[in-house]
Scaffold this motif. Sequence first.
Motif, PDB file in Angstrom:
ATOM      1  N   GLU A   1      37.899  45.015  42.681  1.00 39.21           N
ATOM      2  CA  GLU A   1      39.057  44.928  43.681  1.00 39.21           C
ATOM      3  C   GLU A   1      40.456  44.757  43.245  1.00 39.21           C
ATOM      4  O   GLU A   1      41.438  45.879  43.528  1.00 39.21           O
ATOM      5  CB  GLU A   1      38.781  44.252  45.112  1.00 39.21           C
ATOM      6  CG  GLU A   1      37.656  44.673  45.840  1.00 39.21           C
ATOM      7  CD  GLU A   1      37.231  43.624  47.034  1.00 39.21           C
ATOM      8  OE1 GLU A   1      37.705  42.671  47.053  1.00 39.21           O
ATOM      9  OE2 GLU A   1      36.190  43.999  47.758  1.00 39.21           O
ATOM     10  N   ARG A   2      40.533  43.841  42.630  1.00 39.94           N
ATOM     11  CA  ARG A   2      42.163  43.423  41.717  1.00 39.94           C
ATOM     12  C   ARG A   2      42.289  44.573  40.962  1.00 39.94           C
ATOM     13  O   ARG A   2      43.510  44.560  40.991  1.00 39.94           O
ATOM     14  CB  ARG A   2      41.603  42.098  41.113  1.00 39.94           C
ATOM     15  CG  ARG A   2      42.566  41.105  41.863  1.00 39.94           C
ATOM     16  CD  ARG A   2      42.703  39.763  41.062  1.00 39.94           C
ATOM     17  NE  ARG A   2      41.678  38.901  41.167  1.00 39.94           N
ATOM     18  CZ  ARG A   2      41.032  38.138  40.155  1.00 39.94           C
ATOM     19  NH1 ARG A   2      41.722  38.098  38.864  1.00 39.94           N
ATOM     20  NH2 ARG A   2      40.073  37.406  40.331  1.00 39.94           N
TER      21      ARG A   2
ATOM     22  N   LYS B   1      32.893  42.163  42.131  1.00 36.72           N
ATOM     23  CA  LYS B   1      33.630  42.562  43.546  1.00 36.72           C
ATOM     24  C   LYS B   1      35.116  42.223  43.323  1.00 36.72           C
ATOM     25  O   LYS B   1      35.759  43.191  43.446  1.00 36.72           O
ATOM     26  CB  LYS B   1      32.757  42.220  44.757  1.00 36.72           C
ATOM     27  CG  LYS B   1      33.240  43.184  46.059  1.00 36.72           C
ATOM     28  CD  LYS B   1      32.523  42.399  47.115  1.00 36.72           C
ATOM     29  CE  LYS B   1      32.710  43.035  48.436  1.00 36.72           C
ATOM     30  NZ  LYS B   1      34.129  42.399  48.843  1.00 36.72           N
ATOM     31  N   GLU B   2      35.291  40.930  43.146  1.00 35.16           N
ATOM     32  CA  GLU B   2      36.731  40.316  43.204  1.00 35.16           C
ATOM     33  C   GLU B   2      37.380  41.241  42.044  1.00 35.16           C
ATOM     34  O   GLU B   2      38.726  41.626  42.143  1.00 35.16           O
ATOM     35  CB  GLU B   2      36.454  39.069  43.093  1.00 35.16           C
ATOM     36  CG  GLU B   2      37.965  38.233  43.020  1.00 35.16           C
ATOM     37  CD  GLU B   2      37.269  36.829  42.798  1.00 35.16           C
ATOM     38  OE1 GLU B   2      37.616  36.310  41.537  1.00 35.16           O
ATOM     39  OE2 GLU B   2      36.652  36.107  43.456  1.00 35.16           O
ATOM     40  N   THR B   3      36.767  41.423  40.924  1.00 34.68           N
ATOM     41  CA  THR B   3      37.513  41.827  39.643  1.00 34.68           C
ATOM     42  C   THR B   3      37.777  43.184  39.850  1.00 34.68           C
ATOM     43  O   THR B   3      39.004  43.770  39.838  1.00 34.68           O
ATOM     44  CB  THR B   3      36.473  41.560  38.546  1.00 34.68           C
ATOM     45  OG1 THR B   3      36.290  40.103  38.281  1.00 34.68           O
ATOM     46  CG2 THR B   3      37.317  41.930  37.258  1.00 34.68           C
TER      47      THR B   3
ATOM     48  N   ASN C   1      39.566  39.441  32.653  1.00 31.87           N
ATOM     49  CA  ASN C   1      40.215  39.470  33.954  1.00 31.87           C
ATOM     50  C   ASN C   1      39.489  38.437  34.860  1.00 31.87           C
ATOM     51  O   ASN C   1      40.066  38.223  36.144  1.00 31.87           O
ATOM     52  CB  ASN C   1      39.720  40.802  34.288  1.00 31.87           C
ATOM     53  CG  ASN C   1      40.309  42.114  33.638  1.00 31.87           C
ATOM     54  OD1 ASN C   1      39.780  42.589  32.474  1.00 31.87           O
ATOM     55  ND2 ASN C   1      41.472  42.725  34.209  1.00 31.87           N
ATOM     56  N   ASN C   2      38.449  37.974  34.725  1.00 37.05           N
ATOM     57  CA  ASN C   2      37.736  36.852  35.290  1.00 37.05           C
ATOM     58  C   ASN C   2      36.783  36.169  34.694  1.00 37.05           C
ATOM     59  O   ASN C   2      36.679  36.360  33.215  1.00 37.05           O
ATOM     60  CB  ASN C   2      36.914  37.730  36.569  1.00 37.05           C
ATOM     61  CG  ASN C   2      37.103  36.958  37.766  1.00 37.05           C
ATOM     62  OD1 ASN C   2      37.107  35.447  37.787  1.00 37.05           O
ATOM     63  ND2 ASN C   2      37.119  37.393  39.025  1.00 37.05           N
TER      64      ASN C   2
ATOM     65  N   GLY D   1      29.900  38.178  43.605  1.00 36.79           N
ATOM     66  CA  GLY D   1      31.335  37.994  44.076  1.00 36.79           C
ATOM     67  C   GLY D   1      32.302  38.195  43.060  1.00 36.79           C
ATOM     68  O   GLY D   1      33.402  38.838  43.320  1.00 36.79           O
ATOM     69  N   ARG D   2      32.047  37.670  41.764  1.00 32.75           N
ATOM     70  CA  ARG D   2      33.118  37.735  40.953  1.00 32.75           C
ATOM     71  C   ARG D   2      33.437  39.293  40.493  1.00 32.75           C
ATOM     72  O   ARG D   2      34.490  39.761  40.035  1.00 32.75           O
ATOM     73  CB  ARG D   2      33.038  37.009  39.492  1.00 32.75           C
ATOM     74  CG  ARG D   2      32.933  35.671  39.708  1.00 32.75           C
ATOM     75  CD  ARG D   2      34.506  35.189  39.771  1.00 32.75           C
ATOM     76  NE  ARG D   2      34.666  33.873  40.488  1.00 32.75           N
ATOM     77  CZ  ARG D   2      34.194  32.594  39.890  1.00 32.75           C
ATOM     78  NH1 ARG D   2      33.605  32.274  38.837  1.00 32.75           N
ATOM     79  NH2 ARG D   2      34.317  31.643  40.689  1.00 32.75           N
TER      80      ARG D   2
ATOM     81  N   ILE E   1      34.723  40.309  32.420  1.00 33.59           N
ATOM     82  CA  ILE E   1      34.433  39.285  32.948  1.00 33.59           C
ATOM     83  C   ILE E   1      33.802  38.347  31.933  1.00 33.59           C
ATOM     84  O   ILE E   1      32.732  38.659  31.437  1.00 33.59           O
ATOM     85  CB  ILE E   1      33.379  39.206  34.244  1.00 33.59           C
ATOM     86  CG1 ILE E   1      34.269  40.145  35.048  1.00 33.59           C
ATOM     87  CG2 ILE E   1      32.881  37.788  34.759  1.00 33.59           C
ATOM     88  CD1 ILE E   1      33.055  40.382  36.495  1.00 33.59           C
TER      89      ILE E   1
ATOM     90  N   ASP F   1      24.889  35.418  43.783  1.00 30.99           N
ATOM     91  CA  ASP F   1      26.082  35.548  44.762  1.00 30.99           C
ATOM     92  C   ASP F   1      27.262  35.252  43.948  1.00 30.99           C
ATOM     93  O   ASP F   1      28.389  36.080  44.045  1.00 30.99           O
ATOM     94  CB  ASP F   1      25.903  34.606  45.858  1.00 30.99           C
ATOM     95  CG  ASP F   1      24.798  34.839  46.898  1.00 30.99           C
ATOM     96  OD1 ASP F   1      24.127  36.145  46.716  1.00 30.99           O
ATOM     97  OD2 ASP F   1      24.379  34.186  47.730  1.00 30.99           O
TER      98      ASP F   1
END
Length: 123
Positions: free
Chosen positions: A118-119, A114-116, A97-98, A111-112, A77, A107
């Motif tokens: 998960e992806r 978690k999102e990264t 990746n993000n 969030g980023r 990230i 937050d």
Amino acid sequence: MKVMLVDDSKTMRNIQKGILAQLGYSEIEEAADGLDALSKVGAFQPELLLVDWNMPNMDGLTFVKKYREQGHKTPIIMVTTEAEKSRVVEAIKAGVNNYVVKPFTPDVLGGRIKETLERVQAA
């Protein structure tokens, strides 16, 4: 989970460490620039990297390119003040990746992350 923070600002690394601790991440390695990070990634084997763009010695984009050239698939990230769309696209092409733009809230960073993750797990 092992997380490496790559940022020339000790203050920014401390902020990120605090947020990561709240999220339950305790295995954290710090690097002050891309060169420092390259010298540490082999031994530490991070599962996630948070990388700043603008640093002395070796900037974050150069680090990402070199790291990816070595065949590493670890999620990265980019955490930076660089908010222009062309810069975001450049970073993603290099293998990020993000992307999180500073300043950020806990937050947003959480969030980023978690999102990264998960992806990456879904891929």
